[in-house]
Every structure is written in C-alpha cells, then in structure tokens.
Scaffold this active site. Structure first.
Site, PDB file in Angstrom:
ATOM      1  N   TYR A 106       4.512  -3.085  -3.268  1.00 57.19           N
ATOM      2  CA  TYR A 106       5.098  -2.752  -1.850  1.00 57.19           C
ATOM      3  C   TYR A 106       6.226  -2.564  -1.770  1.00 57.19           C
ATOM      4  O   TYR A 106       7.351  -3.035  -0.758  1.00 57.19           O
ATOM      5  CB  TYR A 106       4.798  -4.361  -1.209  1.00 57.19           C
ATOM      6  CG  TYR A 106       3.730  -4.936  -1.010  1.00 57.19           C
ATOM      7  CD1 TYR A 106       2.269  -4.240  -0.074  1.00 57.19           C
ATOM      8  CD2 TYR A 106       3.337  -5.744  -1.848  1.00 57.19           C
ATOM      9  CE1 TYR A 106       0.722  -4.888  -0.282  1.00 57.19           C
ATOM     10  CE2 TYR A 106       1.665  -6.746  -1.377  1.00 57.19           C
ATOM     11  CZ  TYR A 106       0.180  -5.803  -1.472  1.00 57.19           C
ATOM     12  OH  TYR A 106      -0.483  -6.490  -0.956  1.00 57.19           O
ATOM     13  N   ARG A 109      11.500  -4.131   2.156  1.00 56.49           N
ATOM     14  CA  ARG A 109      10.337  -5.246   2.161  1.00 56.49           C
ATOM     15  C   ARG A 109      12.360  -5.814   2.739  1.00 56.49           C
ATOM     16  O   ARG A 109      12.141  -6.631   3.156  1.00 56.49           O
ATOM     17  CB  ARG A 109      10.558  -5.847   0.803  1.00 56.49           C
ATOM     18  CG  ARG A 109       8.735  -5.364   0.290  1.00 56.49           C
ATOM     19  CD  ARG A 109       8.533  -5.876  -0.509  1.00 56.49           C
ATOM     20  NE  ARG A 109       7.740  -7.139   0.020  1.00 56.49           N
ATOM     21  CZ  ARG A 109       8.201  -8.096  -0.410  1.00 56.49           C
ATOM     22  NH1 ARG A 109       9.267  -8.405  -1.364  1.00 56.49           N
ATOM     23  NH2 ARG A 109       7.847  -9.373   0.508  1.00 56.49           N
ATOM     24  N   TYR A 145      11.093  -7.451   6.272  1.00 59.64           N
ATOM     25  CA  TYR A 145      10.678  -8.830   6.760  1.00 59.64           C
ATOM     26  C   TYR A 145      12.454  -9.601   5.484  1.00 59.64           C
ATOM     27  O   TYR A 145      11.670 -11.588   5.602  1.00 59.64           O
ATOM     28  CB  TYR A 145       9.856  -9.188   5.285  1.00 59.64           C
ATOM     29  CG  TYR A 145       8.933  -8.356   4.659  1.00 59.64           C
ATOM     30  CD1 TYR A 145       7.660  -7.976   6.198  1.00 59.64           C
ATOM     31  CD2 TYR A 145       7.991  -7.573   3.963  1.00 59.64           C
ATOM     32  CE1 TYR A 145       6.438  -7.280   5.897  1.00 59.64           C
ATOM     33  CE2 TYR A 145       6.962  -6.630   4.011  1.00 59.64           C
ATOM     34  CZ  TYR A 145       6.664  -6.151   5.212  1.00 59.64           C
ATOM     35  OH  TYR A 145       5.003  -5.471   4.410  1.00 59.64           O
ATOM     36  N   GLU A 185      -8.216 -10.622  -4.734  1.00 64.20           N
ATOM     37  CA  GLU A 185      -7.975  -8.982  -4.252  1.00 64.20           C
ATOM     38  C   GLU A 185      -6.832  -9.343  -4.360  1.00 64.20           C
ATOM     39  O   GLU A 185      -5.570  -9.202  -3.512  1.00 64.20           O
ATOM     40  CB  GLU A 185      -8.320  -8.940  -2.948  1.00 64.20           C
ATOM     41  CG  GLU A 185      -9.969  -9.152  -2.099  1.00 64.20           C
ATOM     42  CD  GLU A 185     -10.018  -8.724  -0.365  1.00 64.20           C
ATOM     43  OE1 GLU A 185     -10.748  -7.776  -0.473  1.00 64.20           O
ATOM     44  OE2 GLU A 185      -9.141  -8.929   0.361  1.00 64.20           O
ATOM     45  N   PRO A 186      -6.241  -9.720  -5.688  1.00 64.26           N
ATOM     46  CA  PRO A 186      -5.116 -10.362  -5.464  1.00 64.26           C
ATOM     47  C   PRO A 186      -3.948  -8.369  -5.856  1.00 64.26           C
ATOM     48  O   PRO A 186      -4.917  -7.064  -6.464  1.00 64.26           O
ATOM     49  CB  PRO A 186      -4.519 -10.474  -7.015  1.00 64.26           C
ATOM     50  CG  PRO A 186      -5.804 -10.035  -7.541  1.00 64.26           C
ATOM     51  CD  PRO A 186      -7.105  -9.748  -6.890  1.00 64.26           C
ATOM     52  N   GLY A 187      -2.795  -8.369  -4.879  1.00 58.41           N
ATOM     53  CA  GLY A 187      -2.101  -6.877  -5.197  1.00 58.41           C
ATOM     54  C   GLY A 187      -0.590  -7.413  -5.859  1.00 58.41           C
ATOM     55  O   GLY A 187      -0.420  -7.464  -6.969  1.00 58.41           O
ATOM     56  N   ARG A 188      -0.188  -7.731  -5.302  1.00 56.82           N
ATOM     57  CA  ARG A 188       1.291  -8.036  -5.272  1.00 56.82           C
ATOM     58  C   ARG A 188       1.245  -9.377  -6.909  1.00 56.82           C
ATOM     59  O   ARG A 188       1.807  -9.166  -7.945  1.00 56.82           O
ATOM     60  CB  ARG A 188       1.733 -10.132  -4.921  1.00 56.82           C
ATOM     61  CG  ARG A 188       3.535  -9.907  -4.495  1.00 56.82           C
ATOM     62  CD  ARG A 188       3.975 -11.075  -3.248  1.00 56.82           C
ATOM     63  NE  ARG A 188       3.058 -10.120  -2.202  1.00 56.82           N
ATOM     64  CZ  ARG A 188       3.847  -9.931  -1.527  1.00 56.82           C
ATOM     65  NH1 ARG A 188       4.864  -8.813  -1.140  1.00 56.82           N
ATOM     66  NH2 ARG A 188       3.343  -9.682  -0.830  1.00 56.82           N
ATOM     67  N   CYS A 196      21.179   6.149   6.596  1.00 55.15           N
ATOM     68  CA  CYS A 196      22.045   5.661   8.439  1.00 55.15           C
ATOM     69  C   CYS A 196      21.337   4.774   9.508  1.00 55.15           C
ATOM     70  O   CYS A 196      20.621   4.541  10.348  1.00 55.15           O
ATOM     71  CB  CYS A 196      22.653   6.838   9.197  1.00 55.15           C
ATOM     72  SG  CYS A 196      23.029   7.733   8.600  1.00 55.15           S
ATOM     73  N   GLU A 197      21.472   3.401   8.969  1.00 54.94           N
ATOM     74  CA  GLU A 197      20.594   2.229   9.520  1.00 54.94           C
ATOM     75  C   GLU A 197      21.815   1.223   9.225  1.00 54.94           C
ATOM     76  O   GLU A 197      21.654   0.443   7.691  1.00 54.94           O
ATOM     77  CB  GLU A 197      19.827   1.674   8.928  1.00 54.94           C
ATOM     78  CG  GLU A 197      18.718   3.259   9.934  1.00 54.94           C
ATOM     79  CD  GLU A 197      17.465   2.275  10.937  1.00 54.94           C
ATOM     80  OE1 GLU A 197      18.538   2.028  11.556  1.00 54.94           O
ATOM     81  OE2 GLU A 197      17.212   4.489  11.351  1.00 54.94           O
TER      82      GLU A 197
HETATM   83  N1  LLP Z   1      -7.087  -8.409   0.526  1.00 53.50           N
HETATM   84  C1  LLP Z   1      -6.475  -7.902   1.667  1.00 53.50           C
HETATM   85  C2  LLP Z   1      -7.629  -7.926   2.947  1.00 53.50           C
HETATM   86  C3  LLP Z   1      -5.256  -8.097   1.640  1.00 53.50           C
HETATM   87  O1  LLP Z   1      -4.635  -7.408   3.495  1.00 53.50           O
HETATM   88  C4  LLP Z   1      -3.974  -7.539   1.187  1.00 53.50           C
HETATM   89  C5  LLP Z   1      -2.911  -7.415   1.800  1.00 53.50           C
HETATM   90  C6  LLP Z   1      -4.428  -7.888  -0.453  1.00 53.50           C
HETATM   91  C7  LLP Z   1      -5.977  -8.711  -0.447  1.00 53.50           C
HETATM   92  C8  LLP Z   1      -3.666  -8.729  -0.919  1.00 53.50           C
HETATM   93  O2  LLP Z   1      -2.695  -9.345  -1.250  1.00 53.50           O
HETATM   94  P1  LLP Z   1      -1.414  -9.826  -1.976  1.00 53.50           P
HETATM   95  O3  LLP Z   1      -2.514 -10.439  -3.283  1.00 53.50           O
HETATM   96  O4  LLP Z   1      -0.923  -8.349  -2.690  1.00 53.50           O
HETATM   97  O5  LLP Z   1      -0.539 -10.414  -1.657  1.00 53.50           O
HETATM   98  N2  LLP Z   1       3.858  -5.192   2.918  1.00 53.50           N
HETATM   99  C9  LLP Z   1       4.143  -6.907   2.549  1.00 53.50           C
HETATM  100  C10 LLP Z   1       2.700  -7.336   2.094  1.00 53.50           C
HETATM  101  C11 LLP Z   1       1.761  -7.090   3.272  1.00 53.50           C
HETATM  102  C12 LLP Z   1       0.190  -7.328   2.445  1.00 53.50           C
HETATM  103  C13 LLP Z   1      -0.792  -6.932   3.272  1.00 53.50           C
HETATM  104  N3  LLP Z   1      -2.585  -7.532   2.530  1.00 53.50           N
HETATM  105  C14 LLP Z   1       5.356  -7.197   1.581  1.00 53.50           C
HETATM  106  O6  LLP Z   1       6.113  -6.511   1.398  1.00 53.50           O
HETATM  107  O7  LLP Z   1       5.362  -8.377   1.611  1.00 53.50           O
END
Ligand code: LLP
Length: 421
Positions: free
Chosen positions: A377, A316, A320, A277-280, A348-349
């Site tokens: 993100y 971000r 974080y 499940e890659p996002g980033r 304004c922060e």
């Molecule tokens: N699968 C599940 C169940 C998740 O909760 C997430 C991310 C992913 C896959 C994808 O993860 P990735 O490969 O993108 O790391 N807003 C934060 C990141 C929050 C991630 C939430 N879950 C940031 O900007 O670093």
C-alpha cells in the site's frame, strides 16, 4: 531473519548490500528497494502454516501490483485476489491460474464480471445488484460462475476505521439477516451460479488472532446453515488482514502460523478448503522507500528533516496517521546531536509527512534515509501530485544482484497524455 538490518558498522544492509552503495548506482531520486528472498520467505511461512490443509494463498494484488513481484509470487504458488478488471488482466498477464483467483469488491462492473466469468475465477457476491450483474455476466460469457457469498460477520477488527471492513455498517458484504434472500436467489439461477463457499474480510493491520477465530466460528455456522439447505459448498475464505510489526519494537505479533492454527480445527471439522487473502503480511516488510535528505530546518518549536520522498510516493502516514519506522542508512559521527524531527517531503501540503516526532541524529544534506515496511500500500497508492512522478523500483536478488523491476515515471510520461489532442 529479516532483509533490512543495521549492522555493527552502523550501515543499513539489504541482503548483504549496503543501502548507501545501492544509492550510488541508481537514479538520484526516491526509489523503492525490495528483497526478493524476503518475499519468498514470507510465502514460505504461509505455506508451512497451511501444511495439511487444502488451501489457496490468494495474494491481494492491491497491496503491490509490480509485475515482477506478481510473477515471483505466482512462481511460488500463490493465487491472486482482485478488486478490478485491470487487476484481473494483470493477474492473467503475470500467469496466475484463474481458478486460484478471487474477484472481490462492492462495485464490480459488468464488463469486468464478464471477463471474470470467461476466465473461471471465483467471484464474491457483495450485494443484491452485484448478484444480478454476476448472473448477467454468466449469460454473456456462456459460463457458470463459481460464487462465494461475502458475509459481513460484524466482528470488530480493532483497527483504524478506514481499514475496518467487516463491521455491520460497512459498505462491504451482506448481513446475515439477508442470507436467505441470497440463497434463494442463487437457487433461482442454477444455469448461471454455483455457490461454492462463504467469504469474509474483517479489516487490515489486525494484530490479534482471536479476531479471526471469532469470525471463523461465525462463518462455519453460516456454512452449516447453507449446507443444511442442500448447497454443497467447500470453501471458507477468511480474507486477509494480518498486521505486521510497523513499530520495530520487537513486540511479538501473531505469525501466519498463529493465524492458521486458530482456524485449523474449524476448517478440518467441516472438511473445508481454506482460502486466505494476505496482502500486507506477504509484502510490506520486504521493502524500504529510500530517500535523500535535502536539508534540515526549524520553525517555532519544530525541527524538520526535509527529504526528497513525500506523501506522493508514500501516503499511509498522511492518510491514516500510520507509523512506519524511519532511520538513516549510514552511521552518524559519535558526537552527532540527537533531536526530535518531523520527517517531511517537498509537497505543498502540511499533511506531507512520513514521520512525526522521530528521534534522529542530525543528518547531513544528501544523507540516505529510509522508510521501512513500504512494500504494501505504498507504491500501489502512490500518486503524481505536484508532478512528483512515481519512483523506480529495484530488488535485491538471491545472489545479491540489484535489479530494476520498474522504471521510474518521467516528465515525458506526463506529456504523453496530451499527445494528439
Ligand atoms: N481481501 C480483501 C477483501 C481486502 O479488502 C483486503 C484489503 C485484503 C484481502 C488484503 O488485506 P491485507 O492482508 O493486506 O491487510 N490501504 C490500507 C489497507 C487497505 C486494505 C484494503 N483491503 C493501508 O495502507 O493500510
């Protein structure tokens, strides 16, 4: 090969386009600039890593939900990972095959589960009440739901606490001491639920593949245990979470191949299909937020570069303390003074910063300044705080053409929410 490179002439390029030149032809406001070919290359890296395995690359839509990007990822063969009914609707709109989609979340509501059941997406069971809701949704939809158990393996991902999810006190998933209750409950609902696999997601920005390996070892043991009770389950979903090189130090970070190679033998030994499940790691490095310098000022011991982008477009760093690399898009004169600056926006922060203590040549007003690795993100977490309307998005295509892929929001868009009230 990376899409954003500083060339010998001192200019920043994206796939052969001078970012400075792009700034001249688009709207005069912060904007996101993506490389479409880089998205393809990132998917290709996962596909090559997964060769020889039955697998689904489930792109985590929360990272970036631009419709054009989703359509591109779908064309490249990705499935999708969803955390809300609207993300599910968008995935369907973008043409993703629902049987290659996974619906995750600790607070899924019945209405969204009904849609998921109707469409035949995989659903992760996250809690006792979630299981009850999935059973109800299956009855309403008149469909049996393919479910995975989201197990919380209690592996420390060694990341910022806000993006750690697989530790034992997390709000996500179920703990192993409850496993038997969930297996019995699934068994009690043969008309509504078909258990097809087990899922875990440890956290995000993970930079050590051993962590995935430790989790996968635990997970295949759970799968053995579940199979021993007569369940024919085929899927191991190891979630997302692979980190990227935000620091641009040239450090060697694990690649998709490194990640898949640490779990490959385990997956083959149990004859499993692998879901990731890659996002980033698919989208972050394909994009910069492009800003203009409004001015430079000094207060006390601090120097500030004030830009038109802010925490509203990219939160971000504020949320974080995340580091994202910053640089100017054009060369500075050789005698330009280099100083240490906080790069801040107009919001304004005092939390409104994009970078702290960055060494930069003193920029001229109007100079272009990018925040790198802004594909994940960033836009998806953007807000309209201070009525900074969400920025437009562009990408550079394979032939070098720059195309708008999302309109910037306008002041008129804001007024629309009050029409007819
Ligand atoms: N699968 C599940 C169940 C998740 O909760 C997430 C991310 C992913 C896959 C994808 O993860 P990735 O490969 O993108 O790391 N807003 C934060 C990141 C929050 C991630 C939430 N879950 C940031 O900007 O670093």
């Amino acid at each position: 090969q990376h899409c954003f490179t500083k060339s010998e002439d001192g200019y920043l390029y994206c796939e052969g386009n001078k970012v400075q030149d792009v700034m001249e032809v688009v709207e005069k406001r912060p904007f996101y600039l993506y490389s479409k070919p880089q998205i393809s290359r990132n998917v290709e890296a996962y596909k090559e890593a997964l060769e020889g395995l039955n697998s689904i690359i489930g792109y985590a839509i929360k990272a970036n939900n631009n419709l054009k990007i989703l359509e591109h990822l779908r064309n490249l063969g990705c499935g999708a990972v969803l955390v809300s009914g609207n993300e599910l609707k968008l995935a369907l709109h973008a043409g993703f095959d629902p049987t290659r989609c996974v619906f995750n979340g600790n607070g899924k509501i019945l209405e969204d589960l009904v849609l998921a059941a109707q469409e035949g997406v995989f659903v992760n069971i996250d809690s006792e009440f979630d299981l009850e809701n999935i059973v109800t949704a299956a009855r309403i939809a008149g469909k049996k739901v393919n479910v995975l158990l989201r197990i919380n393996p209690d592996v420390d991902p060694q990341v910022h606490p806000y993006v750690a999810t697989g530790n034992k006190n997390s709000k996500f998933g179920i703990r192993n001491e409850k496993l038997q209750w969930f297996l019995d409950s699934v068994k009690a609902h043969p008309q509504e639920l078909k258990l097809v696999g087990a899922h875990c997601h440890l956290g995000s920005t993970i930079t050590k593949v051993d962590i995935f390996r430790d989790a996968a070892v635990l997970m295949v043991n759970y799968i053995d245990e579940i199979r021993a009770q007569g369940f024919e389950i085929d899927y191991l979903n190891i979630g997302g979470g692979l980190g990227i090189d935000y620091y641009h130090t040239g450090a060697v970070l694990p690649t998709p191949r490194d990640l898949i190679d640490t779990v490959r033998e385990l997956v083959i030994s149990r004859n499993l299909n692998l879901i990731i499940e890659p996002g980033r790691s698919l989208i972050a490095n394909t994009c910069c937020l492009v800003n203009r310098v409004t001015g430079v000022k000094t207060n006390g011991t601090k120097n500030f570069v004030v830009i038109d982008g802010s925490m509203a477009e990219l939160i971000r760093p504020s949320l974080y303390g995340a580091y994202q690399h910053i640089e100017l898009v054009s060369p500075s004169p050789p005698d330009a003074e280099i100083s240490t600056y906080d790069v801040v926006g107009p919001v304004c922060e005092s939390a409104d910063f994009l970078g702290k203590d960055r060494e930069l040549p003193t920029p001229t007003n109007g100079a272009g300044l990018v925040v790198h690795d802004a594909g994940a993100y960033c836009m998806s977490m953007a807000s309209t705080y201070n009525l900074k309307m969400r920025p437009p998005e562009y990408w550079v295509e394979e032939d070098g053409a720059v195309t708008k892929i999302r309109h910037g929001e306008t002041f008129e868009d804001h007024l629309r929410f009050f029409e007819g009230l």
